[in-house]
Design a protein around this motif. Sequence first.
Motif, PDB file in Angstrom:
ATOM      1  N   GLN A  54      -5.773  -1.877  -1.514  1.00 14.74           N
ATOM      2  CA  GLN A  54      -5.429  -1.492  -0.153  1.00 14.74           C
ATOM      3  C   GLN A  54      -6.081  -0.169   0.248  1.00 14.74           C
ATOM      4  OE1 GLN A  54      -3.740  -3.808   1.562  1.00 14.74           O
ATOM      5  NE2 GLN A  54      -3.779  -4.958  -0.364  1.00 14.74           N
ATOM      6  N   GLN A  55      -6.679   0.527  -0.713  1.00 12.58           N
ATOM      7  CA  GLN A  55      -7.381   1.776  -0.452  1.00 12.58           C
ATOM      8  C   GLN A  55      -8.707   1.773  -1.191  1.00 12.58           C
ATOM      9  OE1 GLN A  55      -4.878   5.026  -1.767  1.00 12.58           O
ATOM     10  NE2 GLN A  55      -4.054   5.376   0.270  1.00 12.58           N
ATOM     11  N   SER A  56      -9.700   2.430  -0.601  1.00 11.86           N
ATOM     12  CA  SER A  56     -10.968   2.663  -1.289  1.00 11.86           C
ATOM     13  C   SER A  56     -10.792   3.848  -2.241  1.00 11.86           C
ATOM     14  CB  SER A  56     -12.063   2.975  -0.275  1.00 11.86           C
ATOM     15  OG  SER A  56     -11.790   4.222   0.366  1.00 11.86           O
ATOM     16  N   ALA A  57     -11.776   4.055  -3.104  1.00 11.49           N
ATOM     17  CA  ALA A  57     -11.713   5.208  -4.005  1.00 11.49           C
ATOM     18  C   ALA A  57     -11.639   6.528  -3.234  1.00 11.49           C
ATOM     19  CB  ALA A  57     -12.897   5.189  -4.961  1.00 11.49           C
ATOM     20  N   PRO A  58     -12.483   6.755  -2.207  1.00 14.99           N
ATOM     21  CA  PRO A  58     -12.359   8.014  -1.457  1.00 14.99           C
ATOM     22  C   PRO A  58     -10.992   8.190  -0.805  1.00 14.99           C
ATOM     23  CG  PRO A  58     -14.490   7.018  -1.031  1.00 14.99           C
ATOM     24  CD  PRO A  58     -13.679   5.992  -1.786  1.00 14.99           C
ATOM     25  N   GLU A  59     -10.417   7.098  -0.300  1.00 13.06           N
ATOM     26  CA  GLU A  59      -9.086   7.190   0.318  1.00 13.06           C
ATOM     27  C   GLU A  59      -8.033   7.559  -0.722  1.00 13.06           C
ATOM     28  OE1 GLU A  59      -9.454   4.000   4.013  1.00 13.06           O
ATOM     29  OE2 GLU A  59      -9.013   3.262   1.984  1.00 13.06           O
ATOM     30  N   TYR A  60      -8.134   6.958  -1.899  1.00 13.67           N
ATOM     31  CA  TYR A  60      -7.177   7.270  -2.962  1.00 13.67           C
ATOM     32  C   TYR A  60      -7.274   8.726  -3.371  1.00 13.67           C
ATOM     33  CZ  TYR A  60      -5.468   7.818  -7.741  1.00 13.67           C
ATOM     34  OH  TYR A  60      -4.835   8.299  -8.879  1.00 13.67           O
ATOM     35  N   TRP A  61      -8.490   9.191  -3.646  1.00 16.00           N
ATOM     36  CA  TRP A  61      -8.642  10.566  -4.129  1.00 16.00           C
ATOM     37  C   TRP A  61      -8.316  11.584  -3.043  1.00 16.00           C
ATOM     38  CZ3 TRP A  61      -8.161  11.643  -8.863  1.00 16.00           C
ATOM     39  CH2 TRP A  61      -8.565  10.721  -9.845  1.00 16.00           C
ATOM     40  N   THR A  62      -8.555  11.247  -1.796  1.00 15.94           N
ATOM     41  CA  THR A  62      -8.133  12.129  -0.701  1.00 15.94           C
ATOM     42  C   THR A  62      -6.618  12.246  -0.678  1.00 15.94           C
ATOM     43  OG1 THR A  62     -10.076  11.596   0.640  1.00 15.94           O
ATOM     44  CG2 THR A  62      -8.153  12.452   1.801  1.00 15.94           C
ATOM     45  N   ALA A  63      -5.927  11.130  -0.909  1.00 19.20           N
ATOM     46  CA  ALA A  63      -4.456  11.143  -0.951  1.00 19.20           C
ATOM     47  C   ALA A  63      -3.956  11.996  -2.114  1.00 19.20           C
ATOM     48  CB  ALA A  63      -3.927   9.720  -1.069  1.00 19.20           C
ATOM     49  N   VAL A  64      -4.632  11.893  -3.267  1.00 18.11           N
ATOM     50  CA  VAL A  64      -4.246  12.707  -4.427  1.00 18.11           C
ATOM     51  C   VAL A  64      -4.401  14.187  -4.104  1.00 18.11           C
ATOM     52  CG1 VAL A  64      -4.859  13.327  -6.797  1.00 18.11           C
ATOM     53  CG2 VAL A  64      -4.755  10.925  -6.127  1.00 18.11           C
ATOM     54  N   LEU A  65      -5.540  14.573  -3.532  1.00 19.42           N
ATOM     55  CA  LEU A  65      -5.789  15.977  -3.218  1.00 19.42           C
ATOM     56  C   LEU A  65      -4.815  16.495  -2.166  1.00 19.42           C
ATOM     57  CD1 LEU A  65      -9.694  15.966  -3.205  1.00 19.42           C
ATOM     58  CD2 LEU A  65      -8.179  16.868  -4.992  1.00 19.42           C
ATOM     59  N   ARG A  66      -4.490  15.654  -1.198  1.00 15.65           N
ATOM     60  CA  ARG A  66      -3.512  16.065  -0.190  1.00 15.65           C
ATOM     61  C   ARG A  66      -2.141  16.292  -0.817  1.00 15.65           C
ATOM     62  NH1 ARG A  66      -5.206  11.755   4.552  1.00 15.65           N
ATOM     63  NH2 ARG A  66      -6.880  13.010   5.486  1.00 15.65           N
ATOM     64  N   ARG A  67      -1.757  15.407  -1.713  1.00 13.93           N
ATOM     65  CA  ARG A  67      -0.460  15.572  -2.382  1.00 13.93           C
ATOM     66  C   ARG A  67      -0.462  16.830  -3.233  1.00 13.93           C
ATOM     67  NH1 ARG A  67       3.782  11.731  -3.548  1.00 13.93           N
ATOM     68  NH2 ARG A  67       5.110  12.522  -5.233  1.00 13.93           N
ATOM     69  N   LEU A  68      -1.567  17.103  -3.884  1.00 12.10           N
ATOM     70  CA  LEU A  68      -1.662  18.321  -4.687  1.00 12.10           C
ATOM     71  C   LEU A  68      -1.492  19.566  -3.826  1.00 12.10           C
ATOM     72  CD1 LEU A  68      -4.590  17.705  -7.211  1.00 12.10           C
ATOM     73  CD2 LEU A  68      -2.188  18.122  -7.766  1.00 12.10           C
ATOM     74  N   SER A  69      -2.030  19.521  -2.610  1.00  7.61           N
ATOM     75  CA  SER A  69      -1.964  20.698  -1.735  1.00  7.61           C
ATOM     76  C   SER A  69      -0.535  21.053  -1.361  1.00  7.61           C
ATOM     77  CB  SER A  69      -2.784  20.473  -0.470  1.00  7.61           C
ATOM     78  OG  SER A  69      -2.146  19.554   0.406  1.00  7.61           O
ATOM     79  N   LEU A  70       0.374  20.099  -1.520  1.00  5.37           N
ATOM     80  CA  LEU A  70       1.785  20.351  -1.206  1.00  5.37           C
ATOM     81  C   LEU A  70       2.557  20.882  -2.408  1.00  5.37           C
ATOM     82  CD1 LEU A  70       2.568  17.086   0.798  1.00  5.37           C
ATOM     83  CD2 LEU A  70       1.980  19.340   1.715  1.00  5.37           C
ATOM     84  N   SER A  71       1.936  20.829  -3.604  1.00  9.29           N
ATOM     85  CA  SER A  71       2.704  21.166  -4.806  1.00  9.29           C
ATOM     86  C   SER A  71       2.085  22.275  -5.653  1.00  9.29           C
ATOM     87  CB  SER A  71       2.867  19.908  -5.674  1.00  9.29           C
ATOM     88  OG  SER A  71       1.607  19.400  -6.065  1.00  9.29           O
ATOM     89  N   VAL A  72       0.938  22.817  -5.217  1.00  9.64           N
ATOM     90  CA  VAL A  72       0.311  23.883  -5.999  1.00  9.64           C
ATOM     91  C   VAL A  72       0.277  25.168  -5.191  1.00  9.64           C
ATOM     92  CG1 VAL A  72      -1.090  22.247  -7.316  1.00  9.64           C
ATOM     93  CG2 VAL A  72      -2.020  23.240  -5.234  1.00  9.64           C
ATOM     94  N   ASP A  73      -0.081  26.247  -5.850  1.00 13.22           N
ATOM     95  CA  ASP A  73      -0.013  27.556  -5.195  1.00 13.22           C
ATOM     96  C   ASP A  73      -1.168  27.767  -4.218  1.00 13.22           C
ATOM     97  OD1 ASP A  73      -2.325  28.681  -6.616  1.00 13.22           O
ATOM     98  OD2 ASP A  73      -1.031  28.537  -8.372  1.00 13.22           O
ATOM     99  N   ALA A  74      -1.062  28.816  -3.429  1.00 11.57           N
ATOM    100  CA  ALA A  74      -2.029  29.087  -2.362  1.00 11.57           C
ATOM    101  C   ALA A  74      -3.435  29.330  -2.907  1.00 11.57           C
ATOM    102  CB  ALA A  74      -1.567  30.292  -1.541  1.00 11.57           C
TER     103      ALA A  74
END
Length: 222
Positions: A54-74
């Motif tokens: 349901q997602q391409s590789a770029p879509e998946y990895w973009t989702a991973v990076l976005r999720r990381l941005s919510l859980s890691v420091d500035a």
Amino acid sequence: MSTDRNIVLFDLFGVIARHQRPGALEKMAARCHAPTDAFTTAYWACRPPYDAGQQSAPEYWTAVLRRLSLSVDADTIEELRLTDIDSTIEELRLIDIDSWSRVDDRMVAYVQSLRDVAEVALLSNIPADHADTFLLAQPWLHDLDHVALSGKIKVAKPAPAAFHHCVVAMRAAPTDFLFVDDREDNVRAAQATGMNGHLFTDRDELAAVIDSWLPTRHPTGK
């Protein structure tokens, strides 16, 4: 109702292929300048639609990076912003594919030997781009009676539709199948569709189960 056929339907990873290469998640987390635990959580939480095509590789990895941005420091977020995102995504994709590339040669040989007495098929959860690479690297897959890869068929285990795909594609009945997987939830899902199921632990135990299953099915084998 059975069509009087013997079909052994295998999972791939954890049965015929190895689980993810040790250290791969740590390596990918370092590439993202993220703690391993935060990266691992994002990696698996975002995985289902990627596995199911349901997602391409770029879509998946973009989702991973976005999720990381919510859980890691500035500071980590700023490092990610300063990085070439497209380059990072492609590097992560290639590391990820390599991390799932190993097979158990003894199991490959055993699976191939079964084709003398049964039909042999595969049902695996694997993203489409991983599947393309795996099919090129493992030519023995093309000799199987059917290969169903979740990223290609657009549905992943344990969804019933994944098992129904194999039934329809092979023009068989659910009871013709013995499904082999190392995850209990997948085995139970297969059994709920009418298939026989076996929770994989090792090759010798599996061989004994198949040896006892085949004679009760059809004395002449295939």
